[in-house]
Design an enzyme around this catalytic site. Sequence first.
Site, mmCIF file in Angstrom:
data_model
loop_
_atom_site.group_PDB
_atom_site.id
_atom_site.type_symbol
_atom_site.label_atom_id
_atom_site.label_comp_id
_atom_site.label_asym_id
_atom_site.label_seq_id
_atom_site.Cartn_x
_atom_site.Cartn_y
_atom_site.Cartn_z
ATOM 1 N N CYS A 290 0.779 -1.300 0.304
ATOM 2 C CA CYS A 290 0.054 0.198 -0.044
ATOM 3 C C CYS A 290 0.937 1.257 -0.116
ATOM 4 O O CYS A 290 0.427 2.103 -0.317
ATOM 5 C CB CYS A 290 -1.079 -0.349 0.991
ATOM 6 S SG CYS A 290 -2.073 -1.421 1.273
ATOM 7 N N HIS B 187 -3.344 6.801 1.983
ATOM 8 C CA HIS B 187 -3.702 6.173 1.819
ATOM 9 C C HIS B 187 -5.223 4.844 2.518
ATOM 10 O O HIS B 187 -5.459 5.282 3.468
ATOM 11 C CB HIS B 187 -2.771 4.546 1.922
ATOM 12 C CG HIS B 187 -3.612 2.990 2.207
ATOM 13 N ND1 HIS B 187 -3.664 2.616 0.503
ATOM 14 C CD2 HIS B 187 -3.392 2.046 3.293
ATOM 15 C CE1 HIS B 187 -4.176 1.279 1.066
ATOM 16 N NE2 HIS B 187 -3.894 1.210 2.114
ATOM 17 N N ASN C 203 -10.349 -0.815 -0.238
ATOM 18 C CA ASN C 203 -8.743 -0.764 -0.125
ATOM 19 C C ASN C 203 -8.705 -0.935 -1.340
ATOM 20 O O ASN C 203 -8.138 -2.280 -1.824
ATOM 21 C CB ASN C 203 -8.578 -1.186 0.503
ATOM 22 C CG ASN C 203 -6.639 -1.019 1.215
ATOM 23 O OD1 ASN C 203 -6.404 -1.117 0.426
ATOM 24 N ND2 ASN C 203 -6.479 -1.306 2.411
#
Length: 332
Positions: A112, A259, A289
């Site tokens: 990420c 993120h 996500n």
Amino acid sequence: MSGINIVSTGGYAPLLAVTNDDMSRIVDTNDEWIRTRTGISQRRMSNCEPTWYMGAMASKQAIERAGIDPKEIGLIISSTITNDFVTPSAACLIQRETGAVNAAAFDLGAACSGFVYAVDTACRFLATDDSLKYVLISANENLSYITNFTDRSSCVLFGDGAAAVILEKSDKLFTSWLGADGTGAKFLYAKNEYAHSPFTTEEHFTVDDQTDPEVKHRLLVQDGKEVYKFATKALPTAAKNAADKIGLDINDIDLFIPHQANIRIIETAAKNLGVSMDKFFTNIDMHGNTSSASIPIALNEAAEKGVLKRGMKVCLVGFGAGLTLGAAIIEY
């Protein structure tokens, strides 16, 4: 280190939208439970679009918006943990699809934090190679490839998508800081599956990789509590360390694009940083996500919506599996 200019952005969102109600049909969950704990209402999932294809589509849009000849691109960095192939790299396939025939190409895997790592890497290439005019970064993720759709605590989090940026060398403000903590690798991982050679004996060489020996599949395993504890500290740590390198007051940053892991993580991290959520751009509600693609997807949307304006000081900050963390503060 000299700075960078984001010439343009591009994005690609799969057409398949999976709502919380859709998720409730496959696991024991519901819309209210997901929204209150994660901030997610829906996520996009590929409908057989390959990872490289999504990256290529986002990259083509960024190239078109930049108004440049793809032959002027000297380097392509693809950030992904879900490449369709062990080899070739997704970057090479993106090069093929975009016509960037003069570009070197490689994939970068930092989960990420991958986009932030790629921006830092691109900046260093641009600073040390005067012949390099443009760098294309594409972050492309098919997390549905590795999501465990029987784990109700994690499967509701993840989505697919891609976004890209064209970068050039500039005298604009730039600072970055990257970090990692491999001792936390066991908190978020997905194993690879490889066949043994015909010469393998029964006495296998083994090391303690700290992962669960009972997990045989190649799907994501997550310790939600430990990831939460790490992430809420990682965001402020990375942002502060990047700012401190140039003596920048964290309050002088105009916009944070983090993120998009979980809205509760972002809210807690913002509080720990001492910055109002009003300065944070989020779109996790509609995308979920998307690992390394989440920051550039948000960056692209912020630009499209006019939230992101030229001259702004912007902090891109990531944290994820590895464990990895990093921030890049740029002038847009």
